[in-house]
Design a protein around this motif. Sequence first.
Motif, PDB file in Angstrom:
ATOM      1  N   PHE A  46       0.836  -1.199   0.000  1.00 41.45           N
ATOM      2  CA  PHE A  46       0.000   0.000   0.000  1.00 41.45           C
ATOM      3  C   PHE A  46       0.872   1.251   0.000  1.00 41.45           C
ATOM      4  O   PHE A  46       0.567   2.225  -0.691  1.00 41.45           O
ATOM      5  CB  PHE A  46      -0.970   0.000   1.190  1.00 41.45           C
ATOM      6  CG  PHE A  46      -2.321  -0.531   0.834  1.00 41.45           C
ATOM      7  CD1 PHE A  46      -3.395   0.320   0.691  1.00 41.45           C
ATOM      8  CD2 PHE A  46      -2.518  -1.882   0.623  1.00 41.45           C
ATOM      9  CE1 PHE A  46      -4.643  -0.161   0.347  1.00 41.45           C
ATOM     10  CE2 PHE A  46      -3.756  -2.377   0.285  1.00 41.45           C
ATOM     11  CZ  PHE A  46      -4.826  -1.515   0.143  1.00 41.45           C
ATOM     12  N   PHE A  47       1.963   1.231   0.777  1.00 43.05           N
ATOM     13  CA  PHE A  47       2.874   2.374   0.752  1.00 43.05           C
ATOM     14  C   PHE A  47       3.418   2.575  -0.660  1.00 43.05           C
ATOM     15  O   PHE A  47       3.384   3.685  -1.193  1.00 43.05           O
ATOM     16  CB  PHE A  47       4.031   2.192   1.739  1.00 43.05           C
ATOM     17  CG  PHE A  47       5.040   3.310   1.626  1.00 43.05           C
ATOM     18  CD1 PHE A  47       4.821   4.502   2.275  1.00 43.05           C
ATOM     19  CD2 PHE A  47       6.163   3.170   0.836  1.00 43.05           C
ATOM     20  CE1 PHE A  47       5.727   5.550   2.150  1.00 43.05           C
ATOM     21  CE2 PHE A  47       7.069   4.204   0.696  1.00 43.05           C
ATOM     22  CZ  PHE A  47       6.852   5.407   1.363  1.00 43.05           C
ATOM     23  N   VAL A  48       3.918   1.506  -1.255  1.00 44.03           N
ATOM     24  CA  VAL A  48       4.530   1.594  -2.592  1.00 44.03           C
ATOM     25  C   VAL A  48       3.514   2.079  -3.620  1.00 44.03           C
ATOM     26  O   VAL A  48       3.780   3.001  -4.396  1.00 44.03           O
ATOM     27  CB  VAL A  48       5.122   0.230  -3.007  1.00 44.03           C
ATOM     28  CG1 VAL A  48       5.479   0.211  -4.484  1.00 44.03           C
ATOM     29  CG2 VAL A  48       6.336  -0.105  -2.157  1.00 44.03           C
ATOM     30  N   GLY A  49       2.337   1.463  -3.647  1.00 49.98           N
ATOM     31  CA  GLY A  49       1.335   1.829  -4.641  1.00 49.98           C
ATOM     32  C   GLY A  49       0.856   3.258  -4.500  1.00 49.98           C
ATOM     33  O   GLY A  49       0.750   3.995  -5.489  1.00 49.98           O
ATOM     34  N   SER A  73       7.624  -6.387  -1.281  1.00 52.67           N
ATOM     35  CA  SER A  73       6.214  -6.268  -0.912  1.00 52.67           C
ATOM     36  C   SER A  73       5.360  -6.989  -1.949  1.00 52.67           C
ATOM     37  O   SER A  73       5.872  -7.483  -2.952  1.00 52.67           O
ATOM     38  CB  SER A  73       5.809  -4.798  -0.827  1.00 52.67           C
ATOM     39  OG  SER A  73       5.817  -4.192  -2.097  1.00 52.67           O
ATOM     40  N   ASN A  74       4.076  -7.035  -1.716  1.00 56.29           N
ATOM     41  CA  ASN A  74       3.162  -7.729  -2.612  1.00 56.29           C
ATOM     42  C   ASN A  74       3.107  -7.000  -3.953  1.00 56.29           C
ATOM     43  O   ASN A  74       2.683  -5.844  -4.017  1.00 56.29           O
ATOM     44  CB  ASN A  74       1.777  -7.817  -1.978  1.00 56.29           C
ATOM     45  CG  ASN A  74       0.856  -8.676  -2.784  1.00 56.29           C
ATOM     46  OD1 ASN A  74       0.373  -8.248  -3.817  1.00 56.29           O
ATOM     47  ND2 ASN A  74       0.616  -9.880  -2.315  1.00 56.29           N
ATOM     48  N   LEU A  75       3.545  -7.673  -4.996  1.00 53.58           N
ATOM     49  CA  LEU A  75       3.658  -7.078  -6.327  1.00 53.58           C
ATOM     50  C   LEU A  75       2.301  -6.690  -6.935  1.00 53.58           C
ATOM     51  O   LEU A  75       2.136  -5.557  -7.390  1.00 53.58           O
ATOM     52  CB  LEU A  75       4.428  -8.012  -7.256  1.00 53.58           C
ATOM     53  CG  LEU A  75       4.612  -7.567  -8.694  1.00 53.58           C
ATOM     54  CD1 LEU A  75       5.493  -6.328  -8.754  1.00 53.58           C
ATOM     55  CD2 LEU A  75       5.235  -8.688  -9.511  1.00 53.58           C
ATOM     56  N   LEU A  81      -2.513  -0.549  -7.182  1.00 52.72           N
ATOM     57  CA  LEU A  81      -2.880   0.715  -6.540  1.00 52.72           C
ATOM     58  C   LEU A  81      -2.463   1.934  -7.344  1.00 52.72           C
ATOM     59  O   LEU A  81      -3.024   3.014  -7.166  1.00 52.72           O
ATOM     60  CB  LEU A  81      -2.281   0.785  -5.138  1.00 52.72           C
ATOM     61  CG  LEU A  81      -3.043   0.036  -4.068  1.00 52.72           C
ATOM     62  CD1 LEU A  81      -2.249  -0.017  -2.782  1.00 52.72           C
ATOM     63  CD2 LEU A  81      -4.399   0.655  -3.831  1.00 52.72           C
ATOM     64  N   VAL A  82      -1.513   1.767  -8.228  1.00 52.89           N
ATOM     65  CA  VAL A  82      -1.077   2.894  -9.058  1.00 52.89           C
ATOM     66  C   VAL A  82      -2.230   3.391  -9.929  1.00 52.89           C
ATOM     67  O   VAL A  82      -2.282   4.565 -10.293  1.00 52.89           O
ATOM     68  CB  VAL A  82       0.146   2.492  -9.914  1.00 52.89           C
ATOM     69  CG1 VAL A  82       0.480   3.528 -10.941  1.00 52.89           C
ATOM     70  CG2 VAL A  82       1.333   2.240  -9.007  1.00 52.89           C
ATOM     71  N   TYR A 148       0.017   2.758   4.633  1.00 55.85           N
ATOM     72  CA  TYR A 148       0.763   1.755   5.398  1.00 55.85           C
ATOM     73  C   TYR A 148       0.178   1.619   6.807  1.00 55.85           C
ATOM     74  O   TYR A 148      -0.106   0.518   7.279  1.00 55.85           O
ATOM     75  CB  TYR A 148       2.237   2.154   5.467  1.00 55.85           C
ATOM     76  CG  TYR A 148       3.072   1.236   6.325  1.00 55.85           C
ATOM     77  CD1 TYR A 148       3.636   0.094   5.787  1.00 55.85           C
ATOM     78  CD2 TYR A 148       3.302   1.515   7.670  1.00 55.85           C
ATOM     79  CE1 TYR A 148       4.409  -0.760   6.567  1.00 55.85           C
ATOM     80  CE2 TYR A 148       4.062   0.672   8.455  1.00 55.85           C
ATOM     81  CZ  TYR A 148       4.608  -0.460   7.906  1.00 55.85           C
ATOM     82  OH  TYR A 148       5.363  -1.304   8.682  1.00 55.85           O
ATOM     83  N   LEU A 149       0.008   2.751   7.489  1.00 52.60           N
ATOM     84  CA  LEU A 149      -0.504   2.731   8.862  1.00 52.60           C
ATOM     85  C   LEU A 149      -1.942   2.219   8.916  1.00 52.60           C
ATOM     86  O   LEU A 149      -2.320   1.491   9.842  1.00 52.60           O
ATOM     87  CB  LEU A 149      -0.402   4.110   9.487  1.00 52.60           C
ATOM     88  CG  LEU A 149       1.027   4.608   9.741  1.00 52.60           C
ATOM     89  CD1 LEU A 149       1.009   6.063  10.190  1.00 52.60           C
ATOM     90  CD2 LEU A 149       1.741   3.723  10.751  1.00 52.60           C
ATOM     91  N   PHE A 150      -2.757   2.593   7.924  1.00 53.18           N
ATOM     92  CA  PHE A 150      -4.137   2.124   7.899  1.00 53.18           C
ATOM     93  C   PHE A 150      -4.193   0.604   7.771  1.00 53.18           C
ATOM     94  O   PHE A 150      -4.931  -0.060   8.503  1.00 53.18           O
ATOM     95  CB  PHE A 150      -4.912   2.781   6.757  1.00 53.18           C
ATOM     96  CG  PHE A 150      -6.302   2.221   6.611  1.00 53.18           C
ATOM     97  CD1 PHE A 150      -7.312   2.615   7.465  1.00 53.18           C
ATOM     98  CD2 PHE A 150      -6.582   1.273   5.633  1.00 53.18           C
ATOM     99  CE1 PHE A 150      -8.592   2.083   7.358  1.00 53.18           C
ATOM    100  CE2 PHE A 150      -7.847   0.732   5.511  1.00 53.18           C
ATOM    101  CZ  PHE A 150      -8.864   1.142   6.372  1.00 53.18           C
ATOM    102  N   ILE A 151      -3.422   0.033   6.860  1.00 53.98           N
ATOM    103  CA  ILE A 151      -3.445  -1.417   6.668  1.00 53.98           C
ATOM    104  C   ILE A 151      -2.891  -2.118   7.906  1.00 53.98           C
ATOM    105  O   ILE A 151      -3.432  -3.138   8.344  1.00 53.98           O
ATOM    106  CB  ILE A 151      -2.665  -1.821   5.397  1.00 53.98           C
ATOM    107  CG1 ILE A 151      -3.387  -1.298   4.158  1.00 53.98           C
ATOM    108  CG2 ILE A 151      -2.480  -3.328   5.309  1.00 53.98           C
ATOM    109  CD1 ILE A 151      -4.806  -1.804   3.978  1.00 53.98           C
TER     110      ILE A 151
END
Length: 178
Positions: A46-49, A73-75, A81-82, A148-151
């Motif tokens: 989620f952070f990455v996306g 992270s999960n690819l 998410l992008v 990130y924090l939400f997930i």
Amino acid sequence: MPKKLLKRWIPDPEKIKRQPGLHLLGSLLDDPNLFHLNRHSVSVAFFVGLFCTFIPMPGQMVLAAFMAFVLRSNLPISVGLVWISNPITIPPIFYACYRLGVWMLQAPELEFSIELSWAWVYEEFPKLWIPLVTGSLFCAVFFGCLGYLFIQGFWRWHVVSNWEKRKMARRASKNNDT
């Protein structure tokens, strides 16, 4: 529940590995962390996306995939998410980032209109890029961290909630047995 819900929407890793354009990556896709669904891999995804969503550049999906490889992270979630920034949402997202950058830098707001031409890119974009990149980087870090924090919080809440339900069910069955 989060894991079951995500498994329903994420494609099978073997199906992803068989995609014709991805054979160039070879053994890079064999890393199991790229497809794990746990609290860490999903929250980093989620952070990455979300981070890549706010970066004003073409090829955001490639950047998200590269960051998913590096951060393990999960690819599919990182790349998926992008698409928050799609052709419909890009103008308001980047205009808001530009306005935020102008405010952060205390720069004068410029009057401009966007044209899809190389002349516009060479003449007008150099005047806009500093506030746009400043606002975009701030939003990328802010919303990436927020995701990130939400997930992390949601996943933890869900696990604790399931523990409590199981504890209540054990108590109820213990009371029924006596």
